[in-house]
Write a protein that holds these residues in place. Sequence first.
Motif, short mmCIF file in Angstrom:
data_model
loop_
_atom_site.label_atom_id
_atom_site.label_comp_id
_atom_site.label_asym_id
_atom_site.label_seq_id
_atom_site.Cartn_x
_atom_site.Cartn_y
_atom_site.Cartn_z
N ALA A 73 0.87 -1.19 0.00
CA ALA A 73 0.00 0.00 0.00
C ALA A 73 0.89 1.23 0.00
N GLN A 74 0.38 2.34 -0.53
CA GLN A 74 1.14 3.59 -0.49
C GLN A 74 1.21 4.14 0.92
N ASP A 75 0.08 4.05 1.64
CA ASP A 75 0.03 4.51 3.02
C ASP A 75 0.24 3.31 3.94
N LEU A 76 1.49 3.07 4.32
CA LEU A 76 1.79 1.89 5.13
C LEU A 76 1.27 2.02 6.55
N ALA A 77 1.16 3.24 7.06
CA ALA A 77 0.59 3.42 8.40
C ALA A 77 -0.86 2.96 8.42
N ALA A 78 -1.63 3.34 7.40
CA ALA A 78 -3.02 2.89 7.31
C ALA A 78 -3.09 1.39 7.08
N TYR A 79 -2.15 0.85 6.30
CA TYR A 79 -2.13 -0.59 6.03
C TYR A 79 -1.91 -1.38 7.32
N VAL A 80 -0.95 -0.95 8.13
CA VAL A 80 -0.69 -1.63 9.39
C VAL A 80 -1.86 -1.45 10.35
#
Length: 350
Positions: free
Chosen positions: A222-229
């Motif tokens: 994902a581009q937004d890894l914080a949101a992915y995690v």
Amino acid sequence: MLETSARLLRLLSLLQAHREWSGAALAERLDVTPRTIRRDVDRLRELGYPVNASPGTGGGYQLGAGAELPPLLLDDDEAVAVAVGLRTAAGQGVDGIGETSVRALAKLEQVLPGRLRRRVSALNAFTVPMLRGPLPSAADPAVLTELANLCRDAERLRFEYRDHEGTPTRRTVEPHRLVCSERRWYLVAWDLDRADWRTFRVDRITPKPPHGPRFAPRTPPAQDLAAYVSQGVSTRVYAAHAVVRLFASVEEAAERISPTAGTLEPDGPDTCILRTGAGSLDVMVIHVMLLGFEFEVLEPAELTEAIGTASGRLARALARSSARAAEPVPRTPDGAGRTPGTPSGPGAAS
């Protein structure tokens, strides 16, 4: 002179960004000749930066640890103070600077002389922080630094991983990024055995060197890894998932709902969308109720049915409690009242 100084700073930044560079690659990035790179490396060495060079077709330049701290960085006491502060911030996940702390710590420890490393280790080993509230399982700053370097250098990582029940497994991954949330760290990596992206809690990781070889970085999940995690630890890991509209702004909801409890997205000035998970729909009902906001279930329909069942159960419990509270208080022969259910007569507790 200004052009040369700017190029030296760019060269130093490149050497800090990756473990090793070939002379040709550096020359191409800086748009100069390999001979100029050799001269610039000599200038960095004169300034105290320990730049190692290895000859041959597979050789290159590498920023290493030296006997003295490079003078353009920090003096000894400042370096120790900064390293201790960065380790503390990294290990305790200070809000907003955790990931930056790990990156800075990795760069600093790369050139920190051994005598200063020992001072930093002693200070951390014999210092006990007094924090407000319990500290979640803290990640070891040394492990964080090791993982950050492997992510930077695109090297395979081998480690032992303990699940939530403490069962260990051996894993081999291609590490991509570290993500920090609420004083807890996660590693996003490609799991070679499972051929898929996985998220690992860093406090459950025990590295098992040697690491390597290097790998070609993959396209991240994902581009937004914080949101992915956040979605992974708050939703995907659970059996029951839900999408709920909260009648509160996304800023207001974010004050009560942590990234590990669900992901939020705006839905107008006074509403937002919550995506969350729980072990079951019954637990989901309690989870959503305890958020303290008015809400509307968008999906799944089964959650609406579970809320209806819980609502009926609560209504019946309330009716029984209200009826019991309305019952007249029984009177004893002497006219004194007693609470229903209280024993009376000989042998009654006083």
